[in-house]
Design a protein around this motif. Structure first.
Motif, PDB file in Angstrom:
ATOM      1  N   GLN A  65       0.831  -1.319  -0.080  1.00  0.00           N
ATOM      2  CA  GLN A  65      -0.164   0.073  -0.055  1.00  0.00           C
ATOM      3  C   GLN A  65       0.829   1.381  -0.115  1.00  0.00           C
ATOM      4  OE1 GLN A  65      -3.252   0.022   2.726  1.00  0.00           O
ATOM      5  NE2 GLN A  65      -3.325  -2.191   2.867  1.00  0.00           N
ATOM      6  N   PRO A  66       1.098   1.795  -1.253  1.00  0.00           N
ATOM      7  CA  PRO A  66       2.273   3.032  -1.252  1.00  0.00           C
ATOM      8  C   PRO A  66       1.685   4.190  -0.381  1.00  0.00           C
ATOM      9  CG  PRO A  66       1.701   1.945  -3.310  1.00  0.00           C
ATOM     10  CD  PRO A  66       0.734   1.424  -2.345  1.00  0.00           C
ATOM     11  N   ASP A  67       2.710   5.047   0.118  1.00  0.00           N
ATOM     12  CA  ASP A  67       2.336   5.922   1.119  1.00  0.00           C
ATOM     13  C   ASP A  67       2.870   7.265   0.250  1.00  0.00           C
ATOM     14  OD1 ASP A  67       2.015   7.870   3.027  1.00  0.00           O
ATOM     15  OD2 ASP A  67       3.459   6.656   4.353  1.00  0.00           O
ATOM     16  N   LEU A  68       1.831   8.083  -0.264  1.00  0.00           N
ATOM     17  CA  LEU A  68       2.583   9.534  -0.749  1.00  0.00           C
ATOM     18  C   LEU A  68       3.302  10.212  -0.051  1.00  0.00           C
ATOM     19  CD1 LEU A  68      -1.276  10.341  -2.285  1.00  0.00           C
ATOM     20  CD2 LEU A  68       0.741   9.579  -3.640  1.00  0.00           C
ATOM     21  N   ARG A  69       3.271   9.883   1.314  1.00  0.00           N
ATOM     22  CA  ARG A  69       4.033  10.777   2.137  1.00  0.00           C
ATOM     23  C   ARG A  69       5.488  10.370   2.451  1.00  0.00           C
ATOM     24  NH1 ARG A  69       0.253  10.905   7.105  1.00  0.00           N
ATOM     25  NH2 ARG A  69       0.380   8.426   6.400  1.00  0.00           N
ATOM     26  N   GLY A  70       5.529   9.001   1.741  1.00  0.00           N
ATOM     27  CA  GLY A  70       6.665   8.272   2.153  1.00  0.00           C
ATOM     28  C   GLY A  70       8.146   8.916   1.822  1.00  0.00           C
ATOM     29  N   SER A  71       8.948   8.744   2.492  1.00  0.00           N
ATOM     30  CA  SER A  71      10.418   9.131   2.536  1.00  0.00           C
ATOM     31  C   SER A  71      11.424   8.077   3.247  1.00  0.00           C
ATOM     32  CB  SER A  71      10.695  10.659   3.211  1.00  0.00           C
ATOM     33  OG  SER A  71      10.565  10.625   4.635  1.00  0.00           O
ATOM     34  N   LEU A  72      12.592   8.036   2.815  1.00  0.00           N
ATOM     35  CA  LEU A  72      13.581   7.056   3.192  1.00  0.00           C
ATOM     36  C   LEU A  72      14.784   7.903   3.577  1.00  0.00           C
ATOM     37  CD1 LEU A  72      14.627   4.254   3.729  1.00  0.00           C
ATOM     38  CD2 LEU A  72      15.171   4.030   1.385  1.00  0.00           C
ATOM     39  N   ARG A  73      15.455   7.887   4.849  1.00  0.00           N
ATOM     40  CA  ARG A  73      16.541   8.436   5.398  1.00  0.00           C
ATOM     41  C   ARG A  73      17.750   7.331   5.191  1.00  0.00           C
ATOM     42  NH1 ARG A  73      18.630  13.590   5.624  1.00  0.00           N
ATOM     43  NH2 ARG A  73      20.040  13.762   7.164  1.00  0.00           N
ATOM     44  N   LYS A  96      21.973   7.029   4.570  1.00  0.00           N
ATOM     45  CA  LYS A  96      23.429   7.640   4.729  1.00  0.00           C
ATOM     46  C   LYS A  96      23.323   9.061   4.743  1.00  0.00           C
ATOM     47  CE  LYS A  96      25.185   3.369   2.338  1.00  0.00           C
ATOM     48  NZ  LYS A  96      25.672   2.939   1.255  1.00  0.00           N
ATOM     49  N   GLY A  97      22.496   9.635   5.371  1.00  0.00           N
ATOM     50  CA  GLY A  97      22.492  11.077   5.585  1.00  0.00           C
ATOM     51  C   GLY A  97      21.662  12.049   4.556  1.00  0.00           C
ATOM     52  N   ASN A  98      21.086  10.991   3.670  1.00  0.00           N
ATOM     53  CA  ASN A  98      20.321  11.588   2.550  1.00  0.00           C
ATOM     54  C   ASN A  98      18.945  11.330   2.568  1.00  0.00           C
ATOM     55  OD1 ASN A  98      22.618  12.855   1.065  1.00  0.00           O
ATOM     56  ND2 ASN A  98      23.116  10.444   0.888  1.00  0.00           N
ATOM     57  N   SER A  99      17.870  12.031   2.353  1.00  0.00           N
ATOM     58  CA  SER A  99      16.796  11.817   2.415  1.00  0.00           C
ATOM     59  C   SER A  99      16.124  11.686   0.870  1.00  0.00           C
ATOM     60  CB  SER A  99      15.727  13.049   2.984  1.00  0.00           C
ATOM     61  OG  SER A  99      15.965  13.022   4.225  1.00  0.00           O
ATOM     62  N   HIS A 100      15.303  10.691   0.626  1.00  0.00           N
ATOM     63  CA  HIS A 100      14.817   9.908  -0.570  1.00  0.00           C
ATOM     64  C   HIS A 100      13.324  10.527  -0.308  1.00  0.00           C
ATOM     65  CE1 HIS A 100      18.848   8.631  -1.575  1.00  0.00           C
ATOM     66  NE2 HIS A 100      18.672   7.780  -0.505  1.00  0.00           N
ATOM     67  N   ARG A 101      12.707  11.304  -1.040  1.00  0.00           N
ATOM     68  CA  ARG A 101      11.484  11.650  -0.703  1.00  0.00           C
ATOM     69  C   ARG A 101      10.481  11.121  -1.955  1.00  0.00           C
ATOM     70  NH1 ARG A 101      10.861  17.606   0.086  1.00  0.00           N
ATOM     71  NH2 ARG A 101      12.237  17.872  -1.589  1.00  0.00           N
ATOM     72  N   SER A 102       9.284  11.244  -1.938  1.00  0.00           N
ATOM     73  CA  SER A 102       8.357  10.547  -2.941  1.00  0.00           C
ATOM     74  C   SER A 102       7.992  11.711  -3.888  1.00  0.00           C
ATOM     75  CB  SER A 102       6.923  10.379  -2.273  1.00  0.00           C
ATOM     76  OG  SER A 102       6.235  11.520  -1.768  1.00  0.00           O
ATOM     77  N   VAL A 103       7.980  11.092  -5.001  1.00  0.00           N
ATOM     78  CA  VAL A 103       7.411  12.052  -6.201  1.00  0.00           C
ATOM     79  C   VAL A 103       6.280  13.081  -5.733  1.00  0.00           C
ATOM     80  CG1 VAL A 103       6.219  12.143  -8.430  1.00  0.00           C
ATOM     81  CG2 VAL A 103       8.080  10.428  -8.258  1.00  0.00           C
ATOM     82  N   PHE A 104       5.498  12.673  -4.912  1.00  0.00           N
ATOM     83  CA  PHE A 104       4.394  13.574  -4.279  1.00  0.00           C
ATOM     84  C   PHE A 104       4.855  14.637  -3.714  1.00  0.00           C
ATOM     85  CE2 PHE A 104       0.619  14.476  -1.815  1.00  0.00           C
ATOM     86  CZ  PHE A 104      -0.383  14.862  -2.731  1.00  0.00           C
ATOM     87  N   HIS A 105       6.047  14.558  -2.705  1.00  0.00           N
ATOM     88  CA  HIS A 105       6.668  15.510  -2.108  1.00  0.00           C
ATOM     89  C   HIS A 105       7.202  16.429  -2.867  1.00  0.00           C
ATOM     90  CE1 HIS A 105       6.910  14.666   2.270  1.00  0.00           C
ATOM     91  NE2 HIS A 105       7.128  13.512   2.132  1.00  0.00           N
ATOM     92  N   HIS A 106       7.758  16.121  -3.897  1.00  0.00           N
ATOM     93  CA  HIS A 106       8.390  17.097  -5.022  1.00  0.00           C
ATOM     94  C   HIS A 106       7.209  17.589  -5.942  1.00  0.00           C
ATOM     95  CE1 HIS A 106      12.655  15.864  -4.519  1.00  0.00           C
ATOM     96  NE2 HIS A 106      12.147  14.512  -4.256  1.00  0.00           N
ATOM     97  N   MET A 107       6.210  17.157  -5.907  1.00  0.00           N
ATOM     98  CA  MET A 107       5.058  17.715  -6.837  1.00  0.00           C
ATOM     99  C   MET A 107       4.414  19.053  -5.823  1.00  0.00           C
ATOM    100  SD  MET A 107       3.203  14.727  -8.984  1.00  0.00           S
ATOM    101  CE  MET A 107       1.893  15.783  -9.500  1.00  0.00           C
ATOM    102  N   ILE A 108       4.289  18.860  -4.695  1.00  0.00           N
ATOM    103  CA  ILE A 108       3.707  19.616  -3.677  1.00  0.00           C
ATOM    104  C   ILE A 108       4.632  20.979  -3.561  1.00  0.00           C
ATOM    105  CG2 ILE A 108       3.114  19.975  -1.302  1.00  0.00           C
ATOM    106  CD1 ILE A 108       0.776  18.626  -3.014  1.00  0.00           C
ATOM    107  N   GLU A 109       5.885  20.569  -3.559  1.00  0.00           N
ATOM    108  CA  GLU A 109       6.895  21.726  -3.559  1.00  0.00           C
ATOM    109  C   GLU A 109       7.133  22.609  -4.850  1.00  0.00           C
ATOM    110  OE1 GLU A 109      10.646  20.515  -2.358  1.00  0.00           O
ATOM    111  OE2 GLU A 109      10.324  20.127  -0.405  1.00  0.00           O
ATOM    112  N   LYS A 110       6.788  21.915  -5.746  1.00  0.00           N
ATOM    113  CA  LYS A 110       6.788  22.639  -7.032  1.00  0.00           C
ATOM    114  C   LYS A 110       5.720  23.326  -7.556  1.00  0.00           C
ATOM    115  CE  LYS A 110       8.584  23.160 -11.398  1.00  0.00           C
ATOM    116  NZ  LYS A 110       9.910  23.899 -11.717  1.00  0.00           N
ATOM    117  N   TYR A 111       4.505  22.834  -7.236  1.00  0.00           N
ATOM    118  CA  TYR A 111       3.310  23.497  -7.924  1.00  0.00           C
ATOM    119  C   TYR A 111       2.409  23.901  -6.984  1.00  0.00           C
ATOM    120  CZ  TYR A 111       4.700  20.837 -11.844  1.00  0.00           C
ATOM    121  OH  TYR A 111       5.613  20.024 -12.860  1.00  0.00           O
TER     122      TYR A 111
END
Length: 556
Positions: free
Chosen positions: A300-308, A310-325
């Motif tokens: 069940q994919p999480d639109l808010r998902g992120s993965l920390r 080695k010191g880097n955050s891998h965020r979902s496409v949806f995160h980036h879309m919200i920031e962008k638009y």
């Protein structure tokens, strides 16, 4: 009193031949009536699934394909200077012998010195096959300066676009927005669809700088500033996101919105979708909170998902879309002056889209199973649909504008659902299912693959061993990486300039480039007739094949 004898049922034809219309890519079915061996008139074929007998004026005028006085009846050889129009008729044997004499040495020594480009002839599968067999990388069709940026945007974004790829669910959609569509594109299916919408009372909004044709019968006409459709669409996206009126369930389960994006700036894949060791797209599972393959059973994919990591955050496409638009630069107030549409009107249209999509949703009691194996009891439809064509794609920002429009459809959850946009088989097809462009030249041998296609990365660009453009039109280069149908409008100017290299023969097939596709008629004529310092034509040889005596004929 004697009455004149009138034949009220004159013989119209003695034979009917069923075929498809040549006048646009819609490919409507037609009945061609023959009388005494000649075309008498054309009517629509009521049994054809595309047009159901409807035929536009352009299709009816197809009779002139046969009867036009400008029809060429025999091969011609120029006897005066280019542009003079001085020709003599020759036999087919002479014509083919001359062409073979010119082309055979080119194929055996440097196939790339033939530039073969075709117009809107609807026989591109054959012309491309010939060019590939010849071995030249220099082949393309008219789509590069028509609407292929729209088609490419759709394929890269959601596996297909408008027109040939799919159409609105005319029987169920309740709100239809049409962007930059003239009456000669997809004419009959659009007219039939609009007839259904008007009969049911569905709302039609036409977005076009000019209120003609479809916009004249629309319930609302939006007279937009030319070239600003993308801003208008992104303002609608801004309003819908701000109000929370987007289909989160659809986005989470049926799109790549929950897929993680590589956030490691030191990685070669920085900014690309994150993949696991099996090359599967990665999401965060809502149930476990852990990374999982996007298409894994039960995930069940999480639109808010992120993965920390080695010191880097891998965020979902949806995160980036919200920031962008949700950036204020896309707010209605910020785009109103440039688009010519008031902020209040943009907000109202966004609210209407949201109301129809979510408050007037369609539910069909039909059980179905998605690609993860989840079973759903009902099919939910968002009855809003869109269509776009040449008016948008004609602009330099057409590719991105069309991507924005497809994104709007996806955010509303209105793609491949009842009442929304429905694909035609075999679409949708991702870019990976299409060919890549090829440019491997080998003297005396065929090209190493299809000329045109969809690049997936830098390795797919059409570059030679030195990193220079391998094609005369510079398609599929760092300058023009996604030119899916080539750049036909650049051929003559690049050949004249010898950039990226000189050619020997320019072969145009039903492509009237000296007039209607050049964007610089006088300049193109000068290029076609220009001489070098030795008195020879800068473009040494020109072969032109056409059914009619178009402007380009004079320069062959």
């Amino acid at each position: 009193m004697n009455q004149p004898k009138l034949d009220l049922s004159p013989k119209v034809s003695d034979e009917i031949r069923k075929t498809t219309c040549y006048m646009c890519a819609c490919r409507c079915g037609i009945n061609v009536h023959m009388k005494d061996g000649k075309v008498a008139y054309i009517e629509g074929n009521r049994d054809h699934p595309v047009n159901r007998g409807v035929l536009c004026a352009k299709g009816s005028a197809g009779i002139m394909q046969v009867n036009a006085p400008s029809r060429l009846r025999a091969p011609l050889r120029r006897v005066g200077p280019r542009g003079s129009g001085e020709f003599e008729e020759i036999s087919w044997e002479e014509a083919l012998s001359q062409a073979t004499e010119w082309l055979a040495p080119v194929r055996e020594t440097a196939p790339q010195k033939l530039a073969f480009f075709t117009g809107r002839d609807q026989s591109q599968s054959f012309t491309s096959f010939w060019a590939q067999a010849f071995g030249t990388p220099n082949y393309a069709a008219h789509g590069g300066f028509c609407s292929v940026n729209m088609a490419a945007a759709g394929i890269y974004t959601m596996g297909g676009a408008f027109w040939e790829f799919g159409q609105p669910d005319w029987d169920r959609t309740k709100m239809f927005m049409i962007f930059g569509v003239a009456e000669d594109h997809d004419s009959n299916p659009i007219k039939m669809g609009l007839g259904k919408l008007k009969a049911r009372g569905a709302k039609v909004i036409g977005v076009n700088p000019v209120r003609s044709g479809y916009n004249a019968i629309a319930d609302e006409w939006v007279g937009i500033t030319p070239g600003t459709d993308g801003l208008f669409i992104l303002a609608l996206v801004y309003e819908l996101m701000k109000a929370g009126k987007i289909d989160l369930d659809y986005l989470a389960n049926l799109t790549n919105a929950p897929v993680l994006v590589n956030g490691d700036p030191n990685s070669e894949d920085y900014g690309l979708l994150l993949r696991d060791e099996n090359n599967k797209l990665m999401v965060i599972d809502r149930e476990t909170g852990k990374p999982a393959a996007f298409d894994a059973h039960g995930v069940q994919p999480d639109l808010r998902g992120s993965l920390r990591d080695k010191g880097n955050s891998h965020r979902s496409v949806f995160h980036h879309m919200i920031e962008k638009y949700l950036d204020p630069q896309y707010a209605p107030e910020a785009v109103a002056e440039r688009t010519g549409i008031t902020a209040e009107r943009i907000k109202r249209i966004a609210a209407e889209l949201a109301d129809v999509a979510f408050n007037q949703a369609i539910e069909i009691d039909q059980e179905w199973t998605d690609f993860r194996g989840h079973t759903h009891e009902k099919m939910v439809g968002r009855p809003v649909s869109f269509h776009s064509m040449r008016g948008v794609s004609a602009h330099s920002n057409g590719f991105q504008t069309c991507r924005a429009l497809h994104m709007l459809q996806i955010l509303l959850g209105s793609v491949e659902v009842p009442g929304g946009f429905r694909f035609k088989p075999p679409y949708p097809k991702p870019p990976e299912a299409h060919p890549k462009p090829h440019c491997g030249v080998r003297p005396g041998e065929p090209l190493d693959g299809p000329h045109l296609g969809f690049v997936h990365g830098p390795d797919d660009l059409a570059l030679d061993a030195n990193g220079d453009p391998a094609r005369i039109d510079k398609a599929f280069t760092w300058e023009n990486p996604m030119s899916a149908h080539g750049l036909m409008h650049m051929v003559i100017s690049n050949a004249h300039a010898g950039d990226p290299y000189k050619i020997d023969t320019l072969f145009m097939y039903m492509a009237n480039m000296s007039w209607n596709s050049s964007m610089n008629t006088r300049g193109v004529i000068d290029m076609l007739t220009d001489h070098d310092s030795d008195g020879n034509y800068v473009i040494p040889k020109i072969i032109y094949s056409d059914a009619y005596s178009s402007e380009m004929v004079a320069y062959a």
